[in-house]
Design an enzyme around this catalytic site. Structure first.
Site, PDB file in Angstrom:
ATOM      1  N   ARG A 101       0.845  -1.181   0.000  1.00 62.98           N
ATOM      2  CA  ARG A 101       0.000   0.000   0.000  1.00 62.98           C
ATOM      3  C   ARG A 101       0.886   1.240   0.000  1.00 62.98           C
ATOM      4  O   ARG A 101       1.893   1.307   0.724  1.00 62.98           O
ATOM      5  CB  ARG A 101      -0.912   0.031   1.244  1.00 62.98           C
ATOM      6  CG  ARG A 101      -2.161  -0.838   1.093  1.00 62.98           C
ATOM      7  CD  ARG A 101      -3.142  -0.199   0.132  1.00 62.98           C
ATOM      8  NE  ARG A 101      -4.327  -1.004  -0.094  1.00 62.98           N
ATOM      9  CZ  ARG A 101      -4.500  -1.815  -1.120  1.00 62.98           C
ATOM     10  NH1 ARG A 101      -3.523  -1.976  -1.998  1.00 62.98           N
ATOM     11  NH2 ARG A 101      -5.624  -2.466  -1.286  1.00 62.98           N
ATOM     12  N   ASP A 133       5.070  -0.476  -6.687  1.00 63.15           N
ATOM     13  CA  ASP A 133       3.826  -0.687  -7.429  1.00 63.15           C
ATOM     14  C   ASP A 133       2.706   0.215  -6.923  1.00 63.15           C
ATOM     15  O   ASP A 133       1.716   0.414  -7.632  1.00 63.15           O
ATOM     16  CB  ASP A 133       3.394  -2.153  -7.300  1.00 63.15           C
ATOM     17  CG  ASP A 133       2.119  -2.462  -8.054  1.00 63.15           C
ATOM     18  OD1 ASP A 133       2.047  -2.136  -9.256  1.00 63.15           O
ATOM     19  OD2 ASP A 133       1.174  -3.018  -7.448  1.00 63.15           O
ATOM     20  N   GLU A 162      -2.265   8.319  -6.120  1.00 60.18           N
ATOM     21  CA  GLU A 162      -2.385   7.584  -7.374  1.00 60.18           C
ATOM     22  C   GLU A 162      -3.427   8.245  -8.275  1.00 60.18           C
ATOM     23  O   GLU A 162      -4.574   8.415  -7.853  1.00 60.18           O
ATOM     24  CB  GLU A 162      -2.747   6.123  -7.100  1.00 60.18           C
ATOM     25  CG  GLU A 162      -1.656   5.384  -6.326  1.00 60.18           C
ATOM     26  CD  GLU A 162      -1.989   3.906  -6.072  1.00 60.18           C
ATOM     27  OE1 GLU A 162      -3.129   3.484  -6.379  1.00 60.18           O
ATOM     28  OE2 GLU A 162      -1.112   3.188  -5.573  1.00 60.18           O
ATOM     29  N   HIS A 203       0.176   0.175  -9.897  1.00 61.34           N
ATOM     30  CA  HIS A 203      -0.702  -0.582  -9.000  1.00 61.34           C
ATOM     31  C   HIS A 203      -1.264  -1.815  -9.708  1.00 61.34           C
ATOM     32  O   HIS A 203      -2.484  -2.001  -9.823  1.00 61.34           O
ATOM     33  CB  HIS A 203      -1.850   0.306  -8.500  1.00 61.34           C
ATOM     34  CG  HIS A 203      -2.423  -0.172  -7.182  1.00 61.34           C
ATOM     35  ND1 HIS A 203      -2.904   0.678  -6.224  1.00 61.34           N
ATOM     36  CD2 HIS A 203      -2.605  -1.419  -6.679  1.00 61.34           C
ATOM     37  CE1 HIS A 203      -3.350  -0.015  -5.190  1.00 61.34           C
ATOM     38  NE2 HIS A 203      -3.174  -1.287  -5.448  1.00 61.34           N
TER      39      HIS A 203
END
Length: 535
Positions: free
Chosen positions: A231, A255, A260, A281
């Site tokens: 996360r 990632d 985001e 992600h």
């Protein structure tokens, strides 16, 4: 049941819901928030991924909402505390993308170590260069996994397959879990000082936000490799960028981001850094995972509709999944005992004690206690009560709730006893399961044995000849059929406790007539909705 789907969720998983005639499914992926706030009041459930924020404003507007289903693992976009206060169940899919996230972690780690993205870009650009893309191997390195739950445990197993020594930091797992994985449990400080590779696999909470920051990176080995495929925000991105620029961090793979898509200058510089491998992600983005998480949350919603226990509700107490099958029948017994006992109370309820004896006592019985409490409160208050908000409502009412366990079940392998106290009196009712069917085996201090039914009549009186016959005569005169009768007594011609199952409700006037005919010290017609349909 009306369900709105606000993010892209695979149709294969939603097919379970679309086939159910009880459900109306409204597919609205990407719906603007303003529009969602206007219409959410008409829905009973919402299925989301990470694109929809289910916050207090949305929950306040969702006056019919019963279930929030997050088709994925993380629930940081859901205000679970607010949902719980409103009695809204929050479910997720903690297992559906476990393998995908673990494999993606290793994919990023290998890509970083072997400089795959840069080498590919160079070759596709027309160059044939090899020396500048010399990589490093995993074999013989010490890897640290922070959080060895579902994903972290799989990452640890895969790192061992690459012949890494694996250390793990997780204050919430047992030593046996670490032993089963073949890893050594250490604290965060030792992990930082010892490991060549550090990867995080925890949920994002107040406790884990910024867990790996400047101080932790400074304690790490020079040239450490850092990964975050969990996360955004667990690994402090500004500290990571500083570590890369100073050379303390040799390589990184990310990632997930605190914002985001990444928009701040710090995040843009991190994404562009030549020694960082990044993906948008994608940890859960496999065809298999997308189907799995959609199927998992669809099954949870169907379980809620069928009043079956939920396996992946994040704000409900729950059993180990391996025990769920054998524990399911006990939930119905708990509801029956609660309905039965509460109808015998005369004054306000002050204390409820749930007792578990025999084999049950070896398990976590919290879900049974909460389900029984919810059944009690549902008959006491006007607001909807379920396992989510039962504890909070009991606390607000000043109701004391206790749980007792004993390995001794007497003549029964398992026994559940409910004791209700209030107004200077107490009521005790105990039950068990016979071949999966609920049975009540004790009322107060009387040994009984009967199968509860939806409509029953309970009375006690001085045991004298002919009184049972009078009960049958009165009921027959009013066309109320007796299904069975059970009598409990301690001595001849002493007080007798009689419980009858009847095919239809006993009208109050008939109850009063039976009371007069038998000179009953207590008589009560009972309605047990949870016992409906028991053979």
């Amino acid at each position: 049941m009306k369900i709105i789907v606000t993010d892209e969720v695979t149709g294969e998983g939603l097919a379970l819901l679309q086939r159910d005639p009880r459900i109306t499914l409204d597919l609205r992926p990407g719906i603007p928030r303003e529009e969602l706030l206007e219409i959410i009041g008409g829905y009973d459930a919402i299925i989301t991924r990470s694109g929809t924020t289910v916050d207090k404003a949305l929950l306040d507007a969702a006056i019919r909402l019963k279930v929030v289903a997050r088709a994925g693992v993380g629930i940081d976009n859901v205000d679970v505390e607010c949902a719980s206060a409103k009695g809204v169940i929050v479910v997720n899919a903690p297992f559906g993308n476990t393998n995908a996230a673990a494999e993606h972690t290793l994919a990023l780690l290998l890509a970083a170590c072997r400089k795959v993205p840069a080498a590919q870009a160079s070759l596709k650009g027309g160059d044939w260069k090899r020396a500048k893309f010399t990589g490093v191997e995993l074999r013989g390195r010490t890897a640290g996994v922070i959080g060895i739950g579902k994903v972290g445990g799989r990452v640890a197993a895969r790192l061992k397959a690459f012949e890494c020594e694996v250390l793990a930091c997780d204050p919430y797992v047992s030593a046996k879990r670490a032993q089963d994985l073949g890893v050594r449990l250490v604290d965060l400080d030792e992990l930082c000082r010892t490991c060549d590779i550090v990867t995080v696999h925890t949920p994002l909470t107040d406790e884990t936000r910024g867990l790996i920051g400047a101080a932790e990176i400074a304690r790490m080995k020079p040239g450490v490799i850092l990964l975050n495929v969990a996360r955004g925000g667990i690994l402090d991105e500004a500290a990571l960028l500083a570590g890369l620029e100073s050379g303390q961090v040799a390589l990184a793979a990310v990632d997930v981001f605190s914002e985001e898509p990444p928009a701040t200058d710090t995040l843009k510089r991190l994404v562009a850094h030549e020694r960082v491998v990044v993906t948008p992600h994608l940890g859960a983005n496999t065809q298999e995972a997308q189907v799995n998480v959609a199927v998992d949350v669809s099954r949870e919603i169907l379980a809620w509709l069928d009043k079956a226990p939920l396996e992946n509700a994040v704000n409900l107490p729950r059993f180990d999944a391996a025990l769920m099958g054998q524990m399911r029948p006990w939930f119905r017994l708990m509801a029956i005992l609660s309905e039965f006992g509460l109808q015998l109370m005369k004054g306000n309820l002050d204390r409820a004690t749930f007792g578990y004896a025999g084999g049950l006592s070896h398990h976590d019985c919290t879900p049974l206690t909460v389900s029984g409490l919810a059944a009690l409160l549902d008959r006491m208050v006007e607001q909807p009560v379920n396992m989510v908000n039962a504890g909070l409502i009991a606390e607000q009412m000043g109701l004391v709730v206790e749980e007792h366990k004993s390995t001794e079940g007497g003549p029964f392998s398992n026994l559940v006893t409910l004791t209700l106290e209030g107004g200077g009196s107490s009521r005790v009712v105990a039950g068990t399961l016979f071949e999966g069917t609920p049975r009540i085996v004790r009322l107060r201090d009387y040994a009984m044995d009967f199968t509860p039914q939806e409509h029953m009549l309970l009375l006690h009186y001085e045991d004298k000849p002919g009184r049972i016959g009078r009960i049958g005569t009165v009921l027959g005169a009013h066309d109320v059929n007796i299904a069975f009768l059970n009598l409990g007594r301690r001595e001849k011609r002493g007080e007798a406790m009689v419980i009858l199952s009847v095919d239809s409700p006993v009208p109050p006037a008939v109850v009063a007539e039976i009371g007069r005919e038998t000179e009953a010290g207590f008589i009560k017609a009972l309605h047990l909705p949870s016992a409906a349909g028991i053979g």
